[in-house]
Design a protein around this motif. Structure first.
Motif, PDB file in Angstrom:
ATOM      1  N   ARG A   1       0.821  -1.214   0.000  1.00 23.73           N
ATOM      2  CA  ARG A   1       0.000   0.000   0.000  1.00 23.73           C
ATOM      3  C   ARG A   1       0.854   1.263   0.000  1.00 23.73           C
ATOM      4  O   ARG A   1       0.372   2.338  -0.351  1.00 23.73           O
ATOM      5  N   ALA A   2       2.114   1.132   0.403  1.00 23.04           N
ATOM      6  CA  ALA A   2       3.010   2.294   0.415  1.00 23.04           C
ATOM      7  C   ALA A   2       3.783   2.448  -0.892  1.00 23.04           C
ATOM      8  O   ALA A   2       4.410   3.482  -1.127  1.00 23.04           O
ATOM      9  N   VAL A   3       3.756   1.418  -1.743  1.00 23.66           N
ATOM     10  CA  VAL A   3       4.461   1.496  -3.021  1.00 23.66           C
ATOM     11  C   VAL A   3       3.876   2.634  -3.851  1.00 23.66           C
ATOM     12  O   VAL A   3       2.658   2.796  -3.933  1.00 23.66           O
ATOM     13  N   GLY A   4       4.746   3.388  -4.457  1.00 21.87           N
ATOM     14  CA  GLY A   4       4.331   4.583  -5.197  1.00 21.87           C
ATOM     15  C   GLY A   4       4.891   5.830  -4.552  1.00 21.87           C
ATOM     16  O   GLY A   4       5.029   6.872  -5.198  1.00 21.87           O
ATOM     17  N   MET A   5       5.215   5.729  -3.256  1.00 24.22           N
ATOM     18  CA  MET A   5       5.916   6.814  -2.585  1.00 24.22           C
ATOM     19  C   MET A   5       7.380   6.803  -3.010  1.00 24.22           C
ATOM     20  O   MET A   5       7.894   5.794  -3.505  1.00 24.22           O
ATOM     21  N   GLY A   6       8.070   7.916  -2.789  1.00 22.91           N
ATOM     22  CA  GLY A   6       9.511   7.912  -2.939  1.00 22.91           C
ATOM     23  C   GLY A   6      10.106   6.985  -1.889  1.00 22.91           C
ATOM     24  O   GLY A   6       9.475   6.694  -0.865  1.00 22.91           O
ATOM     25  N   GLY A   7      11.318   6.484  -2.114  1.00 24.49           N
ATOM     26  CA  GLY A   7      11.927   5.528  -1.197  1.00 24.49           C
ATOM     27  C   GLY A   7      12.030   6.043   0.237  1.00 24.49           C
ATOM     28  O   GLY A   7      11.640   5.361   1.194  1.00 24.49           O
ATOM     29  N   LYS A   8      12.533   7.251   0.416  1.00 25.23           N
ATOM     30  CA  LYS A   8      12.670   7.818   1.761  1.00 25.23           C
ATOM     31  C   LYS A   8      11.303   7.995   2.408  1.00 25.23           C
ATOM     32  O   LYS A   8      11.127   7.700   3.602  1.00 25.23           O
ATOM     33  N   GLU A   9      10.373   8.478   1.624  1.00 24.85           N
ATOM     34  CA  GLU A   9       9.020   8.705   2.146  1.00 24.85           C
ATOM     35  C   GLU A   9       8.372   7.384   2.550  1.00 24.85           C
ATOM     36  O   GLU A   9       7.679   7.313   3.582  1.00 24.85           O
ATOM     37  N   LEU A  10       8.606   6.343   1.776  1.00 24.78           N
ATOM     38  CA  LEU A  10       8.039   5.027   2.091  1.00 24.78           C
ATOM     39  C   LEU A  10       8.594   4.488   3.407  1.00 24.78           C
ATOM     40  O   LEU A  10       7.843   3.976   4.250  1.00 24.78           O
ATOM     41  N   VAL A  11       9.898   4.584   3.589  1.00 24.19           N
ATOM     42  CA  VAL A  11      10.517   4.087   4.828  1.00 24.19           C
ATOM     43  C   VAL A  11       9.964   4.829   6.034  1.00 24.19           C
ATOM     44  O   VAL A  11       9.588   4.225   7.049  1.00 24.19           O
ATOM     45  N   HIS A  12       9.877   6.132   5.950  1.00 24.74           N
ATOM     46  CA  HIS A  12       9.342   6.906   7.071  1.00 24.74           C
ATOM     47  C   HIS A  12       7.866   6.618   7.299  1.00 24.74           C
ATOM     48  O   HIS A  12       7.390   6.622   8.441  1.00 24.74           O
ATOM     49  N   HIS A  13       7.135   6.358   6.224  1.00 22.11           N
ATOM     50  CA  HIS A  13       5.717   6.024   6.343  1.00 22.11           C
ATOM     51  C   HIS A  13       5.533   4.701   7.083  1.00 22.11           C
ATOM     52  O   HIS A  13       4.629   4.571   7.925  1.00 22.11           O
ATOM     53  N   LEU A  14       6.392   3.727   6.795  1.00 24.63           N
ATOM     54  CA  LEU A  14       6.253   2.398   7.397  1.00 24.63           C
ATOM     55  C   LEU A  14       6.856   2.318   8.797  1.00 24.63           C
ATOM     56  O   LEU A  14       6.328   1.618   9.666  1.00 24.63           O
ATOM     57  N   LEU A  15       7.964   3.027   9.011  1.00 19.85           N
ATOM     58  CA  LEU A  15       8.704   2.874  10.270  1.00 19.85           C
ATOM     59  C   LEU A  15       8.663   4.102  11.170  1.00 19.85           C
ATOM     60  O   LEU A  15       9.097   4.026  12.321  1.00 19.85           O
ATOM     61  N   GLY A  16       8.166   5.201  10.682  1.00 18.58           N
ATOM     62  CA  GLY A  16       8.157   6.407  11.487  1.00 18.58           C
ATOM     63  C   GLY A  16       9.373   7.267  11.195  1.00 18.58           C
ATOM     64  O   GLY A  16      10.296   6.867  10.478  1.00 18.58           O
ATOM     65  N   SER A  17       9.405   8.429  11.775  1.00 15.52           N
ATOM     66  CA  SER A  17      10.467   9.403  11.491  1.00 15.52           C
ATOM     67  C   SER A  17      11.718   9.193  12.323  1.00 15.52           C
ATOM     68  O   SER A  17      12.701   9.931  12.187  1.00 15.52           O
TER      69      SER A  17
END
Length: 326
Positions: free
Chosen positions: A46-62
Motif C-alpha cells: 500500500r506504500a508502493v508509489g511513494m519515494g523511497g525515503k518517504e516510504l521508509v518513514h511512512h512504514l517505520l516512522g520518522s
C-alpha cells in the motif's frame, strides 16, 4: 522555457505502465527484515508509489536514522534488481504512449526511480519513439506524495499543469497531482482500488491502461489531445487555419473543465442516455454520468459497454461518499 509543446501527458511508470508493484512490495519487505524490521507485505504494498525515503518513514516512522535509511534504500534497490528480468509492460502501455505522442502531446515518464532502474523500465516498455522526456530520482529532492517529480516532469517539456494530464495507479500519485492542480486519471493495475483512487481525487478510473485506451475517445485524455490537435491545425494549416471552427466540446480549456461541466449536465440527458443504451456501467440499471459519449454503443470500435466510472457515478452508487476532482 521555449517549447514546441503546448500540452503534455505525464505517466507514472511502476504499476501504471510496468507490472512491478508487487516486486517492489516483496523487495521492501525483504530489505526491512534484513535490518530487523517486520512489516506485513500488504502494508508495504500500500506504500508502493511513494519515494523511497518517504516510504521508509511512512512504514517505520520518522525515528529511522540516516544510516538505517541508507541501508534500507540500498538493500531494496539490490533486491529489486534481481527482478528486473521479470518486468513486463501492461497490455496497451506502449500503444497508449504512441497514441498520445501521435496526437502531438509531449509524453513524459514521471518516475522517481534511480537512473539505472529507469533505463530498465524504459527498455521493458520498448516505446522510445513515443517518449519525449523522463524524470528520475535525481530530478527532485522529495518523492511522492510530494509533487516535486511531477513539477520536474512538466518543466522538462515547458508545459504548465493547466495544459497537462497525469495517469497513475496510486493514492500517492493522486495526492501529488492534486498539489499542482494537475488532473489525474487513475488505473487499478497497481493494486489500488477504484474507490480509493476516486477518494484521492482521480477524475476517472480504469482497470488498466488497456481499458483506458479502449475508451479513450470518451475520456478526459481525449479532451486534452483534441485541444492539441486544434493547436496543430491552427499552427500548420493554410493562413494559420483561420477558417477552422472548433465544435463546442473543443472550446473547453482543460480536461478538468470538461469534467466539471459534465457533472452539471441536466438529469434528463442522463436519463435519455440510459434509455438509449438500455444499461449502465456494469450492465445493470445504473444511469451514471460517463466521461464522454453518453451511449457507449456510439464508440467507433463498439467498446465501452463495461467502461470506467467517473467520480459522479461512484457518488451515485456509494451513498454518502463524495469525490473531489484532482
Amino acid at each position: 522555457m521555449a517549447t514546441k509543446f503546448k500540452y503534455a501527458v505525464l505517466f507514472d511508470v511502476d504499476g501504471t505502465l510496468i507490472d512491478s508493484n508487487y516486486f517492489h512490495a516483496v523487495s521492501w519487505c525483504q530489505a526491512l527484515r534484513q535490518s530487523g524490521f517486520t512489516v506485513p507485505t500488504a502494508e508495504a504494498h500500500r506504500a508502493v508509489g511513494m519515494g523511497g525515503k518517504e516510504l521508509v518513514h511512512h512504514l517505520l516512522g520518522s525515528e529511522v536514522s540516516k544510516e538505517q535509511l541508507e541501508t534500507l534504500l540500498g538493500a531494496h534497490d539490490a533486491i529489486f534488481s534481481t527482478h528486473w528480468a521479470a518486468l513486463v509492460p501492461f497490455t496497451g502501455a506502449k500503444a497508449l504512449l504512441e497514441h498520445c505522442r501521435s496526437a502531438g502531446a509531449a509524453v513524459v515518464l514521471a518516475s522517481s526511480a534511480q537512473r539505472a532502474e529507469l533505463d530498465v523500465l524504459r527498455k521493458a516498455l520498448d516505446a522510445e519513439n513515443a517518449i519525449t522526456a523522463a524524470t528520475s530520482s535525481s530530478d527532485a529532492k522529495r518523492g511522492k506524495p510530494s509533487p516535486d517529480i511531477l513539477g520536474a516532469a512538466l518543466e522538462s517539456v515547458g508545459v504548465d499543469a493547466a495544459h497537462a494530464l497525469f495517469i497513475g495507479d496510486a493514492v500517492w500519485d493522486a495526492q501529488a497531482a492534486a498539489a499542482l492542480g494537475l488532473p489525474m486519471i487513475g488505473v487499478c493495475s497497481g493494486g489500488t482500488s477504484e474507490a480509493e483512487l476516486f477518494d484521492a481525487g482521480a477524475l476517472e478510473v480504469y482497470s488498466d491502461v488497456q481499458e483506458l485506451l479502449a475508451n479513450v475517445e470518451t475520456s478526459a485524455l481525449a479532451q486534452l489531445l483534441r485541444q492539441e490537435k486544434i493547436t496543430q491545425a491552427r499552427r500548420n494549416g493554410p493562413s494559420g487555419n483561420r477558417s477552422y471552427k472548433p465544435r463546442e466540446d473543443d472550446k473547453k480549456e482543460s480536461p478538468m473543465e470538461a469534467h466539471e461541466e459534465s457533472q452539471t449536465a441536466p438529469e434528463s440527458q442522463d436519463q435519455e442516455a440510459a434509455e438509449a443504451s438500455g444499461k449502465g456501467r456494469r450492465g445493470d440499471d445504473t444511469t451514471g454520468q460517463r466521461g464522454g459519449a453518453k451511449n457507449p454503443d456510439e464508440l467507433p470500435d463498439g467498446s465501452g459497454t463495461d467502461a470506467h466510472r467517473t467520480g459522479s457515478e461512484q457518488g451515485q452508487e456509494d451513498e454518502g461518499q463524495s469525490f473531489d476532482a484532482g
